[in-house]
Motif scaffolding. Structure first.
Motif, PDB file in Angstrom:
ATOM      1  N   TYR A   1      60.738 -73.084 -34.947  1.00 12.26           N
ATOM      2  CA  TYR A   1      61.391 -72.363 -36.045  1.00 12.26           C
ATOM      3  C   TYR A   1      60.857 -72.866 -37.389  1.00 12.26           C
ATOM      4  O   TYR A   1      60.506 -72.079 -38.279  1.00 12.26           O
ATOM      5  CB  TYR A   1      62.895 -72.601 -35.930  1.00 12.26           C
ATOM      6  N   GLY A   2      60.769 -74.196 -37.514  1.00 15.15           N
ATOM      7  CA  GLY A   2      60.239 -74.783 -38.755  1.00 15.15           C
ATOM      8  C   GLY A   2      58.823 -74.312 -39.019  1.00 15.15           C
ATOM      9  O   GLY A   2      58.446 -74.021 -40.162  1.00 15.15           O
ATOM     10  N   ALA A   3      58.028 -74.206 -37.948  1.00 15.88           N
ATOM     11  CA  ALA A   3      56.643 -73.755 -38.104  1.00 15.88           C
ATOM     12  C   ALA A   3      56.595 -72.306 -38.593  1.00 15.88           C
ATOM     13  O   ALA A   3      55.863 -71.960 -39.518  1.00 15.88           O
ATOM     14  CB  ALA A   3      55.909 -73.873 -36.771  1.00 15.88           C
ATOM     15  N   ALA A   4      57.420 -71.459 -37.984  1.00 18.76           N
ATOM     16  CA  ALA A   4      57.407 -70.034 -38.352  1.00 18.76           C
ATOM     17  C   ALA A   4      57.912 -69.824 -39.773  1.00 18.76           C
ATOM     18  O   ALA A   4      57.343 -69.049 -40.553  1.00 18.76           O
ATOM     19  CB  ALA A   4      58.271 -69.247 -37.357  1.00 18.76           C
ATOM     20  N   LYS A   5      58.970 -70.530 -40.134  1.00 16.83           N
ATOM     21  CA  LYS A   5      59.534 -70.363 -41.485  1.00 16.83           C
ATOM     22  C   LYS A   5      58.641 -71.006 -42.547  1.00 16.83           C
ATOM     23  O   LYS A   5      58.682 -70.616 -43.718  1.00 16.83           O
ATOM     24  CB  LYS A   5      60.945 -70.958 -41.536  1.00 16.83           C
ATOM     25  N   GLY A   6      57.828 -71.984 -42.139  1.00  8.82           N
ATOM     26  CA  GLY A   6      56.841 -72.550 -43.068  1.00  8.82           C
ATOM     27  C   GLY A   6      55.748 -71.533 -43.360  1.00  8.82           C
ATOM     28  O   GLY A   6      55.301 -71.378 -44.505  1.00  8.82           O
ATOM     29  N   ALA A   7      55.337 -70.821 -42.329  1.00  6.23           N
ATOM     30  CA  ALA A   7      54.326 -69.771 -42.516  1.00  6.23           C
ATOM     31  C   ALA A   7      54.821 -68.724 -43.511  1.00  6.23           C
ATOM     32  O   ALA A   7      54.055 -68.192 -44.323  1.00  6.23           O
ATOM     33  CB  ALA A   7      53.998 -69.120 -41.177  1.00  6.23           C
ATOM     34  N   VAL A   8      56.119 -68.467 -43.457  1.00  4.35           N
ATOM     35  CA  VAL A   8      56.715 -67.479 -44.369  1.00  4.35           C
ATOM     36  C   VAL A   8      56.575 -67.921 -45.832  1.00  4.35           C
ATOM     37  O   VAL A   8      56.316 -67.100 -46.722  1.00  4.35           O
ATOM     38  CB  VAL A   8      58.204 -67.256 -43.992  1.00  4.35           C
ATOM     39  N   LEU A   9      56.703 -69.220 -46.081  1.00  6.35           N
ATOM     40  CA  LEU A   9      56.562 -69.699 -47.464  1.00  6.35           C
ATOM     41  C   LEU A   9      55.125 -69.500 -47.954  1.00  6.35           C
ATOM     42  O   LEU A   9      54.894 -69.070 -49.091  1.00  6.35           O
ATOM     43  CB  LEU A   9      56.957 -71.177 -47.570  1.00  6.35           C
ATOM     44  N   GLY A  10      54.159 -69.814 -47.088  1.00  3.01           N
ATOM     45  CA  GLY A  10      52.751 -69.605 -47.466  1.00  3.01           C
ATOM     46  C   GLY A  10      52.460 -68.131 -47.705  1.00  3.01           C
ATOM     47  O   GLY A  10      51.766 -67.760 -48.659  1.00  3.01           O
ATOM     48  N   MET A  11      53.007 -67.283 -46.835  1.00 10.08           N
ATOM     49  CA  MET A  11      52.800 -65.835 -46.971  1.00 10.08           C
ATOM     50  C   MET A  11      53.392 -65.359 -48.304  1.00 10.08           C
ATOM     51  O   MET A  11      52.822 -64.527 -49.005  1.00 10.08           O
ATOM     52  CB  MET A  11      53.478 -65.119 -45.787  1.00 10.08           C
ATOM     53  N   THR A  12      54.541 -65.902 -48.672  1.00  7.51           N
ATOM     54  CA  THR A  12      55.213 -65.502 -49.915  1.00  7.51           C
ATOM     55  C   THR A  12      54.335 -65.791 -51.132  1.00  7.51           C
ATOM     56  O   THR A  12      54.102 -64.919 -51.979  1.00  7.51           O
ATOM     57  CB  THR A  12      56.552 -66.268 -50.052  1.00  7.51           C
ATOM     58  N   ARG A  13      53.830 -67.010 -51.223  1.00  9.93           N
ATOM     59  CA  ARG A  13      53.042 -67.384 -52.409  1.00  9.93           C
ATOM     60  C   ARG A  13      51.752 -66.570 -52.501  1.00  9.93           C
ATOM     61  O   ARG A  13      51.351 -66.124 -53.576  1.00  9.93           O
ATOM     62  CB  ARG A  13      52.698 -68.883 -52.364  1.00  9.93           C
ATOM     63  N   GLN A  14      51.073 -66.387 -51.374  1.00 11.89           N
ATOM     64  CA  GLN A  14      49.814 -65.649 -51.400  1.00 11.89           C
ATOM     65  C   GLN A  14      50.026 -64.175 -51.710  1.00 11.89           C
ATOM     66  O   GLN A  14      49.320 -63.575 -52.514  1.00 11.89           O
ATOM     67  CB  GLN A  14      49.089 -65.808 -50.058  1.00 11.89           C
ATOM     68  N   LEU A  15      51.035 -63.591 -51.066  1.00 12.00           N
ATOM     69  CA  LEU A  15      51.289 -62.164 -51.250  1.00 12.00           C
ATOM     70  C   LEU A  15      51.800 -61.872 -52.660  1.00 12.00           C
ATOM     71  O   LEU A  15      51.537 -60.803 -53.221  1.00 12.00           O
ATOM     72  CB  LEU A  15      52.309 -61.712 -50.197  1.00 12.00           C
ATOM     73  N   ALA A  16      52.506 -62.834 -53.231  1.00 11.29           N
ATOM     74  CA  ALA A  16      53.000 -62.670 -54.603  1.00 11.29           C
ATOM     75  C   ALA A  16      51.824 -62.445 -55.551  1.00 11.29           C
ATOM     76  O   ALA A  16      51.894 -61.621 -56.465  1.00 11.29           O
ATOM     77  CB  ALA A  16      53.805 -63.896 -55.018  1.00 11.29           C
TER      78      ALA A  16
END
Ligand SMILES: NC(=O)c1ccc[n+]([C@@H]2O[C@H](COP(=O)([O-])OP(=O)(O)OC[C@H]3O[C@@H](n4cnc5c(N)ncnc54)[C@H](O)[C@@H]3O)[C@@H](O)[C@H]2O)c1
Length: 296
Positions: free
Chosen positions: A157-172
């Motif tokens: 879960y921590g791994a998947a939700k960490g990926a979400v943070l990276g996706m957020t910054r890049q997509l922003a």
């Protein structure tokens, strides 16, 4: 008095909105005038009926967002039902806690499919419509398990939700040129997920800890206020991580310590300087680079 926040003429998708936090997000957005796609594998129709009975507009969608076809389907539902799409809340989640050594590939993979691939697929198919909207908004959902988890057995879960943070910054960064803002919320509410401080948090929201329905209703409504604002065209935040815990709202950031700087670095110098490397005194907050505030 300041004006009320309205979502008239807006269309939003909330994934995993058949219960828990997603239901709270969908209900608040609809109450403020949005037309909402209530997506979930279960209970979507019941939430739509609830929204309709309160005078809101919503449509149910039962696609599985962890598959490319399912994610494409939920976006299609929005466009077919309402003709446009302005906001996506990537909320759907599953939580099979599992000790690391018992974690099979299937368990690990399920978590990545729902929490990482789901937001990727859904946002990918929503993107052209968000560009067309001119003020598209994406809310990703991460969790403290990635950064300062207090619950064990959630490596996947921590791994998947960490990926979400990276996706957020890049997509922003990519969204900015289209007027699209992408932010992540790290919520905390008393839903189907076991919370280590459940009783304390129930009291904090003025609910009887034994009254499950009341606890869910009140704690999710508080997180919904934050998510709704992140969905609004007047909210210019982009690439931010926002913690929303039963009325407490804070920015979450990564930081970089002052550390050591030695062009002739040896392993001994790293050993001897390790306390200084970890010392948080004077650490810089790593804001999105486009704000020109990062120290790199
Ligand atoms: N509750 C908390 O304190 C907390 C803390 C941190 C993060 N979160 C995150 O918030 C989100 C919502 O959590 P919740 O507590 O409301 O959980 P919940 O279990 O009450 O709701 C999640 C919903 O997602 C749906 N869902 C699961 N897989 C799906 C799929 N493939 N397609 C469509 N729908 C699917 C489920 O059916 C369920 O209704 C999750 O992403 C979770 O990781 C919650």
């Amino acid at each position: 008095m300041s004006s009320a926040v309205s979502f008239d003429d807006h269309v939003a998708i909330v994934t995993g909105a058949g219960g828990g936090l997603g239901r709270g997000y969908a209900k608040l957005l609809a109450a403020r005038g949005a037309r909402v796609v209530v997506n979930d594998l279960r209970n979507a129709t019941a939430v739509v009926e609830e929204i309709s009975s309160l005078g809101g507009k919503a449509v149910a969608d039962e696609h599985d967002i962890s598959t490319e076809e399912g994610a494409r389907g939920v976006v299609r539902t929005a466009v077919e039902a309402f003709g446009a799409l302005d906001a996506v809340v990537n909320n759907a989640g599953v939580f099979p806690a599992c000790p690391f050594l018992e974690m099979t590939w299937e368990i690990f993979d399920l978590m990545q499919r729902v929490h990482t691939y789901g937001p990727y697929f859904t946002t990918r198919y929503a993107w052209p419509h968000l560009v067309e909207s001119g003020h598209g908004r994406v809310v990703m959902v991460s969790a403290k398990a990635t950064l300062w988890g207090e619950t064990r057995h959630l490596t996947h879960y921590g791994a998947a939700k960490g990926a979400v943070l990276g996706m957020t910054r890049q997509l922003a960064m990519e969204g900015a040129e289209h007027g699209i803002c992408v932010n992540a919320v790290l919520p905390s509410a008393l839903t189907s997920v076991e919370h280590p401080r459940a009783r304390e948090l129930a009291r904090r929201v003025g609910a009887d800890p034994a009254d499950r329905e009341q606890v869910v209703e009140r704690s999710t409504a508080l997180a919904a206020a934050v998510v709704a604002w992140l969905c609004h065209p007047d909210c210019a935040a982009n690439g931010e991580f926002i913690r929303a815990q039963v009325g407490e709202v804070r920015q979450v950031s990564f930081s970089m310590t002052h550390g050591i700087n030695d062009p002739g670095l040896t392993v001994e110098a790293v050993r001897d300087g390790f306390d200084a490397i970890l010392d948080p005194t004077g650490a810089a907050v790593l804001a999105p680079l486009w704000r020109n505030q990062a120290p790199l």
